[in-house]
Design an enzyme around this catalytic site. Structure first.
Site, short mmCIF file in Angstrom:
data_model
loop_
_atom_site.label_atom_id
_atom_site.label_comp_id
_atom_site.label_asym_id
_atom_site.label_seq_id
_atom_site.Cartn_x
_atom_site.Cartn_y
_atom_site.Cartn_z
N TRP A 10 0.84 -1.20 0.00
CA TRP A 10 0.00 0.00 0.00
C TRP A 10 0.87 1.25 0.00
CZ3 TRP A 10 -0.24 4.07 3.43
CH2 TRP A 10 -1.32 4.93 3.30
N HIS A 11 2.02 1.19 0.67
CA HIS A 11 2.86 2.37 0.80
C HIS A 11 3.54 2.76 -0.50
CE1 HIS A 11 2.41 1.66 5.14
NE2 HIS A 11 2.80 2.91 5.29
N GLY A 12 3.77 1.84 -1.38
CA GLY A 12 4.42 2.23 -2.63
C GLY A 12 4.71 1.07 -3.55
#
Length: 479
Positions: free
Chosen positions: A325-327
């Site tokens: 989700w973060h990248g």
């Protein structure tokens, strides 16, 4: 529009005055005004992003109503999946399309099938990871019959785009935030004062702690191949405080700004670096995302109320998905998997709910056992942050292996870091004092009134003299 920008310094007071003095008498007018200024705030980066958030809001508004109206479970599920696929489709296209095509091409190259990846030159819309999760929580909760579908489009669109927490959270649940758009709001001096305290404390975290830490962190990570072991350790520790000051600072400003307009947002951080194990850390770090994954992914998978093997699988899923989700980079996936490895021993031994109270509660100082627990948890967290900050997994691994080098001299420019050490010390002491409360709120409990103003003036002085006012974007804007 950045919270630490000159434009926001004009935008906020002007919006505040119009909101309370011009639109106060009519709730729908207030909501429409909030919608208008939220779209202005978001469109300040790129007006083209407005069509994306508007379309996502429209789909979920219609889907929620259709889910509630449907007489069969199959039809309810159809509209739920329309909402989920629309939101995840946008997120996947803008954020992960190039990652998947490049990873697939690399896999083919590894087996001898030479190919060139096809990538798109697309701009990642600011905050898309946050507002897509926020809108999905609405349709899921309507489907679960945990709330009624919203009938007022202005209230719903304002809920999705509410500017204080739009681009970097907290990721609000519809059951908490949406009803606040439906009730008449009266200005409260106490709530407004609490909001200003949070904004002040959040700005200190961002421009004094985070942005000054970034100066040394950027230099260390850019030159890690020539940096000494001590500099690499300091780089990892400084990044831990940079990302915490940056992200929790944004959350404080967002929560404080919302209070100025009569809204209460959920707490997103509770002094996570005083955690005694990794399970406690994840109950205190980015709480809105952790609880989102818990409620909408982990528990539906069976959570920990299944066999040990399935519980281990569920844990890896939740942490790896959280990392992804973060990248769109393997570094985030490894970061998530590493945190899963940290968490698993606690889960398997049944100790993941051991530390649910506040460390050193009703005591001034922690004992030696608590110091060791906090220190070891912080060390493991810093190790994982190296993967989070690095450009590639290879860079992160080289960074970590070079820490063991025998060279512990300070070769890089340490002048900015000496002042940051001082600020971090103040920061940690203040955080320790307020570990039982929602951050800077406790300042108002100082019995001697003049002491409160000394604290306010001191923070303003530090911000004015040592704040890095180069309008640096918040780290989580890229997610």
């Amino acid at each position: 529009m950045l919270f630490n920008s000159f434009e926001f310094a004009l935008f906020l007071p002007l919006s505040f005055l119009l909101y309370w003095f011009v639109f106060k008498k009519h709730l729908k007018a207030q909501n429409f005004f909030l919608l208008a200024i939220s779209y202005l705030f978001y469109g300040w980066w790129d007006w083209r992003f407005l069509s994306l958030i508007a379309f996502s809001s429209l789909v979920d508004f219609i889907a929620g109503q259709q889910i509630e109206k449907s007489n069969t479970k199959a039809r309810k599920k159809l509209f739920l999946w329309i909402s989920i696929c629309t939101n995840l489709g946008f997120l996947g296209f803008f954020k992960y399309f190039n990652f998947f095509t490049e990873s697939f091409a690399d896999m083919l190259n590894m087996v001898g099938m030479q190919t060139n990846p096809w990538s798109l030159n697309v701009i990642l819309p600011v905050g898309i990871s946050f507002y897509t999760f926020q809108t999905m929580s609405y349709t899921i909760d309507v489907y679960r019959e945990q709330m009624k579908a919203e009938k007022d489009p202005i209230a719903f669109f304002a809920y999705v785009s509410f500017f204080p927490q739009l681009v970097a959270g907290p990721i609000e649940r519809a059951v908490n935030l949406l009803p606040q758009f439906k009730i008449k709001r009266e200005f409260s001096y106490e709530q407004g004062a609490d909001g200003m305290r949070l904004i002040l404390w959040g700005l200190f975290k961002k421009v004094v702690i985070a942005d000054n830490c970034a100066i040394f962190v950027n230099e260390v990570f850019a030159n890690y191949q020539t940096a000494s072991g001590l500099e690499l350790i300091l780089g990892a520790v400084f990044f831990a405080f940079q990302i915490y000051g940056d992200f929790s600072g944004y959350s404080d400003i967002a929560i404080g700004t919302a209070k100025l307009f009569g809204f209460d947002l959920m707490t997103n951080f509770r002094t996570p670096y005083f955690s005694r194990d990794m399970a406690e850390f994840w109950r205190r770090w980015h709480i809105s995302l952790s609880t989102w994954f818990r409620d909408y992914v982990y528990i539906p998978l069976g959570g920990s109320r299944v066999g040990k093997g399935r519980a281990v699988f569920n844990t890896f899923v939740i942490f790896v998905v959280s990392g992804f989700w973060h990248g769109a980079n393997w570094t985030f996936i490894v970061w998530g998997a590493l945190n899963a490895v940290y968490f698993l021993p606690l889960l398997l031994m049944g100790k993941n709910r051991k530390n649910t109270d506040t460390v050193a509660e009703n005591r001034v100082l922690p004992n030696l056992r608590e110091l060791w627990q906090m220190g070891s948890t912080f060390g493991l967290t810093c190790l994982a942050w190296v993967f989070f900050r690095s450009e590639s997994v290879g860079d992160a691994w080289s960074y970590i292996t070079r820490i063991s080098s025998m060279n512990y001299r300070l070769n890089l420019n340490m002048r900015p870091s000496l002042f940051v050490f001082f600020c971090i010390t103040i920061f940690v002491l203040v955080e320790w004092q307020i570990r039982n409360s929602n951050f800077a709120i406790r300042i108002k409990h100082l019995r001697v009134k003049i002491l409160r103003y000394v604290v306010y003036f001191g923070l303003l002085l530090l911000i004015g003299l040592f704040g890095a006012f180069n309008e640096t974007e918040f780290i989580y804007f890229q997610f």
